[in-house]
Design a protein around this motif. Structure first.
Motif, mmCIF file in Angstrom:
data_model
loop_
_atom_site.group_PDB
_atom_site.id
_atom_site.type_symbol
_atom_site.label_atom_id
_atom_site.label_comp_id
_atom_site.label_asym_id
_atom_site.label_seq_id
_atom_site.Cartn_x
_atom_site.Cartn_y
_atom_site.Cartn_z
ATOM 1 N N LEU A 163 0.843 -1.241 -0.009
ATOM 2 C CA LEU A 163 0.295 -0.063 -0.004
ATOM 3 C C LEU A 163 0.856 1.332 0.078
ATOM 4 O O LEU A 163 0.514 2.210 -0.740
ATOM 5 N N LEU A 164 1.942 1.125 0.631
ATOM 6 C CA LEU A 164 2.859 2.222 0.607
ATOM 7 C C LEU A 164 3.482 2.678 -0.691
ATOM 8 O O LEU A 164 3.419 3.680 -1.150
ATOM 9 N N ASP A 165 3.822 1.399 -1.366
ATOM 10 C CA ASP A 165 4.310 1.582 -2.979
ATOM 11 C C ASP A 165 3.240 2.380 -3.667
ATOM 12 O O ASP A 165 3.442 3.158 -4.405
ATOM 13 N N MET A 166 2.004 1.657 -3.311
ATOM 14 C CA MET A 166 0.983 2.474 -4.175
ATOM 15 C C MET A 166 0.847 4.210 -3.942
ATOM 16 O O MET A 166 0.676 5.025 -4.680
ATOM 17 N N ARG A 167 0.859 4.414 -2.577
ATOM 18 C CA ARG A 167 0.766 5.829 -2.334
ATOM 19 C C ARG A 167 1.943 6.715 -2.707
ATOM 20 O O ARG A 167 1.830 7.830 -3.225
ATOM 21 N N ASN A 168 3.154 6.082 -2.904
ATOM 22 C CA ASN A 168 4.327 6.774 -3.412
ATOM 23 C C ASN A 168 4.242 6.965 -4.692
ATOM 24 O O ASN A 168 4.695 7.520 -5.257
ATOM 25 N N ALA A 169 3.326 6.020 -5.396
ATOM 26 C CA ALA A 169 3.181 6.111 -6.806
ATOM 27 C C ALA A 169 2.002 7.147 -7.300
ATOM 28 O O ALA A 169 1.875 7.241 -8.483
ATOM 29 N N GLY A 170 1.310 7.931 -6.201
ATOM 30 C CA GLY A 170 0.481 8.743 -6.543
ATOM 31 C C GLY A 170 -1.105 8.144 -6.335
ATOM 32 O O GLY A 170 -1.857 9.018 -6.639
ATOM 33 N N ALA A 171 -1.113 6.948 -6.146
ATOM 34 C CA ALA A 171 -2.562 6.298 -6.017
ATOM 35 C C ALA A 171 -3.170 6.456 -4.558
ATOM 36 O O ALA A 171 -2.737 7.203 -3.678
ATOM 37 N N VAL A 172 -4.647 6.395 -4.743
ATOM 38 C CA VAL A 172 -5.361 6.625 -3.581
ATOM 39 C C VAL A 172 -5.373 5.482 -2.748
ATOM 40 O O VAL A 172 -5.448 4.174 -3.210
ATOM 41 N N THR A 173 -4.868 5.551 -1.395
ATOM 42 C CA THR A 173 -4.959 4.486 -0.351
ATOM 43 C C THR A 173 -5.789 4.700 0.779
ATOM 44 O O THR A 173 -6.001 6.042 1.270
ATOM 45 N N MET A 194 3.184 3.165 8.838
ATOM 46 C CA MET A 194 3.992 3.699 7.885
ATOM 47 C C MET A 194 3.703 4.612 6.969
ATOM 48 O O MET A 194 4.406 4.943 5.796
ATOM 49 N N ALA A 195 2.560 5.420 7.261
ATOM 50 C CA ALA A 195 2.104 6.265 6.547
ATOM 51 C C ALA A 195 1.692 5.885 5.146
ATOM 52 O O ALA A 195 1.696 6.709 4.199
ATOM 53 N N ALA A 196 1.208 4.592 4.850
ATOM 54 C CA ALA A 196 0.689 4.046 3.599
ATOM 55 C C ALA A 196 -0.766 4.478 3.419
ATOM 56 O O ALA A 196 -1.039 4.294 2.072
ATOM 57 N N ALA A 197 -1.331 4.970 4.308
ATOM 58 C CA ALA A 197 -2.812 5.350 4.137
ATOM 59 C C ALA A 197 -3.036 6.619 3.968
ATOM 60 O O ALA A 197 -2.903 7.456 4.818
ATOM 61 N N GLY A 198 -3.771 6.939 2.718
ATOM 62 C CA GLY A 198 -4.293 8.176 2.636
ATOM 63 C C GLY A 198 -5.449 8.770 3.425
ATOM 64 O O GLY A 198 -5.519 9.978 3.652
ATOM 65 N N ALA A 199 -6.239 7.794 3.714
ATOM 66 C CA ALA A 199 -7.489 8.110 4.452
ATOM 67 C C ALA A 199 -7.539 6.751 5.241
ATOM 68 O O ALA A 199 -7.199 5.636 4.804
ATOM 69 N N ILE A 200 -8.104 7.008 6.345
ATOM 70 C CA ILE A 200 -8.529 6.027 7.282
ATOM 71 C C ILE A 200 -10.050 6.321 7.801
ATOM 72 O O ILE A 200 -10.396 7.089 8.222
ATOM 73 N N LEU A 201 -10.568 5.113 7.484
ATOM 74 C CA LEU A 201 -11.961 5.241 7.429
ATOM 75 C C LEU A 201 -12.827 3.978 8.000
ATOM 76 O O LEU A 201 -12.390 2.843 7.874
ATOM 77 N N PRO A 202 -13.688 4.206 9.109
ATOM 78 C CA PRO A 202 -14.500 3.133 9.175
ATOM 79 C C PRO A 202 -15.191 2.310 8.205
ATOM 80 O O PRO A 202 -15.508 2.786 7.112
ATOM 81 N N LEU A 203 -15.430 0.883 8.322
ATOM 82 C CA LEU A 203 -15.942 -0.011 7.357
ATOM 83 C C LEU A 203 -17.044 0.675 6.583
ATOM 84 O O LEU A 203 -17.120 0.711 5.168
ATOM 85 N N ASP A 204 -18.204 1.314 7.286
ATOM 86 C CA ASP A 204 -19.414 1.567 6.757
ATOM 87 C C ASP A 204 -19.223 2.934 5.819
ATOM 88 O O ASP A 204 -20.202 3.466 5.415
ATOM 89 N N ARG A 205 -18.101 3.601 5.837
ATOM 90 C CA ARG A 205 -17.719 4.952 5.177
ATOM 91 C C ARG A 205 -17.060 4.617 3.935
ATOM 92 O O ARG A 205 -16.894 5.391 2.916
ATOM 93 N N ILE A 206 -16.437 3.211 3.952
ATOM 94 C CA ILE A 206 -15.577 3.124 2.902
ATOM 95 C C ILE A 206 -16.132 3.037 1.194
ATOM 96 O O ILE A 206 -15.729 3.792 0.260
ATOM 97 N N ALA A 207 -17.118 2.348 1.322
ATOM 98 C CA ALA A 207 -17.836 2.271 -0.074
ATOM 99 C C ALA A 207 -18.324 3.530 -0.500
ATOM 100 O O ALA A 207 -18.184 3.698 -1.829
ATOM 101 N N ALA A 208 -18.858 4.374 0.231
ATOM 102 C CA ALA A 208 -19.520 5.680 -0.339
ATOM 103 C C ALA A 208 -18.033 6.573 -0.757
ATOM 104 O O ALA A 208 -18.135 7.225 -1.754
ATOM 105 N N HIS A 209 -17.055 6.254 0.120
ATOM 106 C CA HIS A 209 -15.846 7.069 -0.323
ATOM 107 C C HIS A 209 -15.274 6.675 -1.764
ATOM 108 O O HIS A 209 -14.801 7.531 -2.566
#
Length: 354
Positions: free
Chosen positions: A298-308, A328-343
């Motif tokens: 996930l960190l590799d993805m974030r470093n590549a500019g992806a949404v994580t 390791m700061a790999a997550a651009g957003a930290i969300l509870p389960l019920d908010r992930i799909a809408a996000h």
């Protein structure tokens, strides 16, 4: 506590557990009714649950235990019995933590591996604290005790209509099936991206898991096949004991390369392939699970500019994999389960930049 209606299998499980000095059988019962009646006096740290029980089946027994006296539950299921497997997957939705293959006989070729996995899962799950079921929406099961909401605000993105997101990858381990059903089931039927999924589970269960997920979400779900092109709005599940990766041109690759941190399929293998071939057009989501698989990918993805995205501690059944990504700061957003799909629904079709 062992819950198993077959006397032969129950005695076999007693033998298997008895070989492990770290485990003690405090009760062995033949029905859900007996399990519920015995629970308060036996006070087990973990329960091995058969699914096809006389009277109250294992699914309903699991529901009642998680509602009345939450206890870690490991489902022991027949991997080749379709109806049993469907019930087993629904038991995971009801609060069971994992599913393992039922032992056949000491003379069976795979007996030692199955016995070892049963003991391993019982030891691991005994240490997972669970609380009384408090649903998110209609379907959420047990979660780790002592959690607090710490969701981050949704970030903004610089995608344009000329360069929209192209692929979504979601990975999970312990507690994953209900979490995946919640996230993927919350996506619209018009979701414009292919969805690649890694779920840690025994190889014997993967085809049944994909079939179960296909039956509980609106989007079509199937095991991924090597060389097929990932299509929008379809869900591709990594097959048992094989890595799932994205290659150039949106082609899927199934690999028997070495496990990563003991896992095959590995979330890190999937996420790293998106970092290489989707870059900033990728979206990666890491859900509940024990261990740290997926965090470096996930960190590799974030470093590549992806949404994580990582699941928040407040809803993760086991906050191991998401916690590792967050550390390791790999997550651009930290969300509870019920908010992930809408996000995900909001960011999959980005608005044009001014």
């Amino acid at each position: 506590m062992l819950v198993e209606d077959s006397l032969v299998v129950r005695q076999l499980l007693i033998h298997i557990v008895g070989r492990d000095p770290r485990l003690t059988v405090v009760a062995a019962v033949a029905s859900g009714e007996e399990a519920l009646a015995t629970l308060a006096t036996a006070r087990p740290d973990v329960i091995s649950m058969d699914i096809r029980l006389p009277g109250i089946d294992g699914l309903e027994t699991t529901r009642r235990i998680m509602a009345e006296r939450p206890t870690p539950i490991v489902v022991v299921a027949d991997a080749i019995e379709d109806s049993s497997l469907r019930i087993s997957m629904n038991a995971l939705r009801a609060g069971a933590l994992s599913v393992v293959e039922k032992p056949v006989a000491t003379t069976h070729a795979g007996y030692d591996a199955v016995a070892t996995e049963i003991c391993t899962q019982l030891r691991i799950m005994a240490a997972v604290p669970v609380i009384r079921r408090r649903p998110i929406g209609a379907e959420w099961a047990g979660r780790v005790a002592g959690s607090t909401i710490s969701a981050s605000s949704a970030p903004t993105f610089a995608w344009t209509k000329a360069e929209p997101p192209s692929v979504l990858a979601v990975a999970a381990s312990t507690g994953g099936p209900p979490a995946l059903a919640k996230v993927i089931g919350g996506l619209p039927t018009t979701f414009p991206l292919p969805i690649l999924v890694v779920q840690h589970m025994g190889p014997a269960f993967m085809e049944g898991f994909a079939a179960w997920l296909n039956g509980v979400v609106a989007l079509p779900v199937a095991l991924a096949r090597d060389g097929e092109r990932a299509e929008a709005g379809r869900v591709y599940v990594a097959p048992g004991d094989r890595h799932l990766e994205l290659s150039g041109g949106g082609i899927l690759r199934i690999s028997d390369a070495a496990p990563i941190s003991g896992q095959r399929p590995a979330a890190t293998a999937l996420f790293r392939s998106l970092a290489r071939h989707a870059g900033r057009r990728g979206i990666g989501v890491l859900l509940t699970g024990m261990g740290e698989d997926g965090a470096t990918g996930l960190l590799d993805m974030r470093n590549a500019g992806a949404v994580t995205v990582a699941e928040d501690e407040s809803t993760a059944v086991v906050f191991g994999m998401p916690a590792a990504a967050i550390r390791m700061a790999a997550a651009g957003a930290i969300l509870p389960l019920d908010r992930i799909a809408a996000h995900l629904g909001r960011i999959a079709v980005p608005e044009p930049r001014p």
